[in-house]
Design a protein around this motif. Sequence first.
Motif, mmCIF file in Angstrom:
data_model
loop_
_atom_site.group_PDB
_atom_site.id
_atom_site.type_symbol
_atom_site.label_atom_id
_atom_site.label_comp_id
_atom_site.label_asym_id
_atom_site.label_seq_id
_atom_site.Cartn_x
_atom_site.Cartn_y
_atom_site.Cartn_z
ATOM 1 N N PHE A 5 -9.118 17.678 -0.392
ATOM 2 C CA PHE A 5 -10.094 16.905 -1.159
ATOM 3 C C PHE A 5 -9.900 15.427 -0.862
ATOM 4 O O PHE A 5 -8.817 14.890 -0.980
ATOM 5 N N ARG A 6 -11.039 14.779 -0.505
ATOM 6 C CA ARG A 6 -11.006 13.343 -0.245
ATOM 7 C C ARG A 6 -12.096 12.693 -1.075
ATOM 8 O O ARG A 6 -13.258 13.074 -1.015
ATOM 9 N N LEU A 7 -11.730 11.730 -1.866
ATOM 10 C CA LEU A 7 -12.662 11.054 -2.756
ATOM 11 C C LEU A 7 -13.720 10.280 -1.995
ATOM 12 O O LEU A 7 -14.856 10.153 -2.441
ATOM 13 N N ASP A 8 -13.376 9.773 -0.820
ATOM 14 C CA ASP A 8 -14.329 8.982 -0.040
ATOM 15 C C ASP A 8 -15.509 9.814 0.443
ATOM 16 O O ASP A 8 -16.591 9.282 0.681
ATOM 17 N N GLU A 9 -15.354 11.066 0.561
ATOM 18 C CA GLU A 9 -16.414 11.912 1.077
ATOM 19 C C GLU A 9 -17.485 12.240 0.025
ATOM 20 O O GLU A 9 -18.563 12.695 0.362
ATOM 21 N N HIS A 10 -17.179 12.042 -1.276
ATOM 22 C CA HIS A 10 -18.118 12.368 -2.354
ATOM 23 C C HIS A 10 -18.875 11.117 -2.776
ATOM 24 O O HIS A 10 -18.291 10.037 -2.935
ATOM 25 N N PRO A 11 -20.194 11.233 -2.946
ATOM 26 C CA PRO A 11 -20.973 10.046 -3.326
ATOM 27 C C PRO A 11 -20.703 9.655 -4.780
ATOM 28 O O PRO A 11 -20.455 10.500 -5.643
ATOM 29 N N ARG A 12 -20.790 8.389 -5.056
ATOM 30 C CA ARG A 12 -20.575 7.875 -6.415
ATOM 31 C C ARG A 12 -21.885 7.885 -7.186
ATOM 32 O O ARG A 12 -22.954 7.711 -6.615
ATOM 33 N N ARG A 13 -21.737 8.040 -8.470
ATOM 34 C CA ARG A 13 -22.906 7.944 -9.338
ATOM 35 C C ARG A 13 -23.121 6.489 -9.713
ATOM 36 O O ARG A 13 -22.178 5.708 -9.780
#
Length: 153
Positions: A5-13
Amino acid sequence: MKTPFRLDEHPRRRPQPLSSPPAGYFEQLPTRVMAQVAPPAARTSQPLAWLLRAPAYLRTGIASTLLLGTFAASLWLGGASLHSPVAKAASLDAVPPAQLVEYLTSGETHVDMLELAELPTHHLGITKQYLQPSSTELTEALDAQPAEEAGLL
């Protein structure tokens, strides 16, 4: 195998816009917080406040004593005596036997043989008139009674 899991890969709200506080909120905030934190004013008119602060064993002892005292006072003030059955039996002695027989033989009362076979609780003194045994006669009568050997051991 799981992918890491990498946080950078998920878009922010997008952040939601905050509403502004009501007018004068921050000016009233310290006084409201201090009013909730401040200790309550001591009450001067509590007559049994010491009882609330007393340890549990003392409160239990006081409650037990109060309950026992109330029970004893109710017996004493209620007029209950140990001699009341004798007084009732003495009042029956004043009733004529003919009236007692009439009452017991009428169909209104439901008396069985066990109730009639009960012995009086106090000494009537009837045996003084016709029984005057000597100690030897009593011994002979008691010796004539059958006895179980197991009961003697």
